[in-house]
Design an enzyme around this catalytic site. Structure first.
Site, short mmCIF file in Angstrom:
data_model
loop_
_atom_site.label_atom_id
_atom_site.label_comp_id
_atom_site.label_asym_id
_atom_site.label_seq_id
_atom_site.Cartn_x
_atom_site.Cartn_y
_atom_site.Cartn_z
N CYS A 1 11.26 16.98 -11.63
CA CYS A 1 10.87 17.76 -12.83
C CYS A 1 10.51 19.20 -12.49
O CYS A 1 10.17 19.97 -13.39
CB CYS A 1 9.70 17.09 -13.54
SG CYS A 1 8.13 17.22 -12.66
N HIS B 1 0.82 -1.21 0.00
CA HIS B 1 0.00 0.00 0.00
C HIS B 1 0.86 1.27 0.00
O HIS B 1 0.36 2.34 0.34
CB HIS B 1 -0.96 0.01 1.20
CG HIS B 1 -2.08 -0.99 1.07
ND1 HIS B 1 -2.94 -1.31 2.10
CD2 HIS B 1 -2.49 -1.74 0.00
CE1 HIS B 1 -3.81 -2.22 1.68
NE2 HIS B 1 -3.55 -2.50 0.41
P1 OAD Z 1 -7.89 -2.63 10.27
O1 OAD Z 1 -8.05 -1.43 11.12
O2 OAD Z 1 -8.95 -2.92 9.28
O3 OAD Z 1 -7.71 -3.93 11.16
C1 OAD Z 1 -6.80 -3.96 12.21
C2 OAD Z 1 -6.86 -5.35 12.86
O4 OAD Z 1 -5.85 -5.38 13.86
C3 OAD Z 1 -8.19 -5.69 13.53
O5 OAD Z 1 -8.59 -7.01 13.14
C4 OAD Z 1 -7.87 -5.64 15.03
O6 OAD Z 1 -8.58 -6.60 15.79
C5 OAD Z 1 -6.39 -5.97 15.03
N1 OAD Z 1 -5.65 -5.39 16.17
C6 OAD Z 1 -5.86 -4.22 16.81
N2 OAD Z 1 -4.96 -4.03 17.78
C7 OAD Z 1 -4.15 -5.11 17.77
C8 OAD Z 1 -3.02 -5.52 18.53
N3 OAD Z 1 -2.53 -4.78 19.52
N4 OAD Z 1 -2.45 -6.71 18.25
C9 OAD Z 1 -2.92 -7.49 17.24
N5 OAD Z 1 -3.98 -7.15 16.48
C10 OAD Z 1 -4.58 -5.98 16.73
O7 OAD Z 1 -6.45 -2.50 9.54
P2 OAD Z 1 -5.91 -3.28 8.26
O8 OAD Z 1 -6.47 -4.65 8.18
O9 OAD Z 1 -4.44 -3.13 8.24
O10 OAD Z 1 -5.61 0.67 3.29
O11 OAD Z 1 -6.53 -2.41 7.10
C11 OAD Z 1 -6.27 -2.79 5.77
C12 OAD Z 1 -6.24 -1.56 4.90
O12 OAD Z 1 -7.43 -0.81 5.09
C13 OAD Z 1 -5.14 -0.56 5.27
O13 OAD Z 1 -3.90 -0.87 4.71
C14 OAD Z 1 -5.68 0.72 4.72
C15 OAD Z 1 -7.08 0.59 5.24
O14 OAD Z 1 -8.05 1.34 4.65
C16 OAD Z 1 -5.54 1.81 2.56
O15 OAD Z 1 -5.55 2.91 3.09
C17 OAD Z 1 -5.47 1.58 1.09
#
Ligand code: OAD
Length: 234
Positions: free
Chosen positions: A139, A109
């Site tokens: 540029c 990303h």
């Molecule tokens: P999310 O915010 O969707 O999910 C975070 C996950 O981490 C959840 O399942 C939580 O339960 C878990 N979590 C929270 N705290 C934690 C901890 N201390 N230890 C372990 N797990 C924990 O984030 P992503 O899945 O990374 O994309 O989101 C995916 C994409 O959506 C991101 O890269 C971003 C976002 O919109 C873009 O911006 C293109």
């Protein structure tokens, strides 16, 4: 011979939560405070570039001030000490894998610490704020720099390399991601198709938890070092 010869690790915002960087979809997550369509899409940027640049300027400052936690450090150790291949693929744009010593995580990303010029397509290391007055160092075009992060509706980076690694891995580990955003949410299916063992390490079961053969729940700073230790002793 190690128990697994080729490991692919996928990380998400939960990995950096204990470094003080907010996740997206948890209670108080970024998408509960900001409208994703306004700050993380090409259309939102076209409507209000200043709003989008400010959003990422704040995120860049927060990321630069954050320190890697025990989970980032354990994954860097796995890359360094595991006798098989380890490929880290991250959805995070914060740079904490590298700060912990990971050699070359794949940033599917993009990265807050890089800027992309909409005029010449040049990519540049970037630690400062970006404004509408910022000129491209390549540029010299003014007002055409944006953060080098992937927005919704854009193609994630390095997909060919990632799909190839998933098709050849024998262990896939997904850490701290809600499993709601594709294509990353589908990696577990690709890995299973290749016959890999699949493991989810997350605070709570993700949306796709049932797709994994093994699930470990808990905060990343606890479950990741413990799991890495287990792999290193295999
Ligand atoms: P999310 O915010 O969707 O999910 C975070 C996950 O981490 C959840 O399942 C939580 O339960 C878990 N979590 C929270 N705290 C934690 C901890 N201390 N230890 C372990 N797990 C924990 O984030 P992503 O899945 O990374 O994309 O989101 C995916 C994409 O959506 C991101 O890269 C971003 C976002 O919109 C873009 O911006 C293109």
């Amino acid at each position: 011979m190690p128990a697994f010869e080729r490991i692919v690790i996928l990380t998400g915002a939960g990995l950096s939560a204990e470094s003080g960087l907010g996740t997206f979809r948890d209670k108080d997550g970024l998408w509960t405070k900001y409208d994703l369509a306004e700050v993380a899409t090409p259309q939102g940027y076209a409507r209000n570039p200043s709003l989008v640049l400010d959003f990422y300027n704040t995120r860049r400052r927060n990321a630069l001030a954050a320190r890697p936690n025990a989970a980032h450090e354990a994954l860097a150790r796995l890359e360094r000490d595991y006798p098989g291949e380890v490929l880290t693929v991250t959805q995070n744009v914060d740079g904490l894998h590298e700060a912990a010593g990971s050699r070359s995580p794949i940033h599917m990303h993009g990265e807050l610490a890089k800027a992309l010029c909409l005029s010449c397509d040049g990519r540049h290391p970037w630690l400062d704020d970006i404004s509408l007055d910022t000129c491209c160092p390549g540029c010299s075009a003014p007002g055409r720099m944006r953060p080098d992060v992937v927005w919704f509706g854009e193609m994630p980076y390095h997909m060919e390399r990632i799909e190839e690694a998933l098709g050849n891995c024998d262990l896939f580990v997904s850490i701290g991601t809600s499993g709601t955003v594709y294509p990353a949410a589908g990696f577990v299916v690709s890995a299973r198709g290749a016959g890999a063992h699949t493991v989810e390490l997350n605070l709570e079961p993700s949306d796709g938890a049932s797709l994994f053969a093994e699930r470990v729940q808990g905060p990343a700073t606890q479950v990741v070092p413990a799991y890495v230790e287990r792999l290193l002793q295999c």
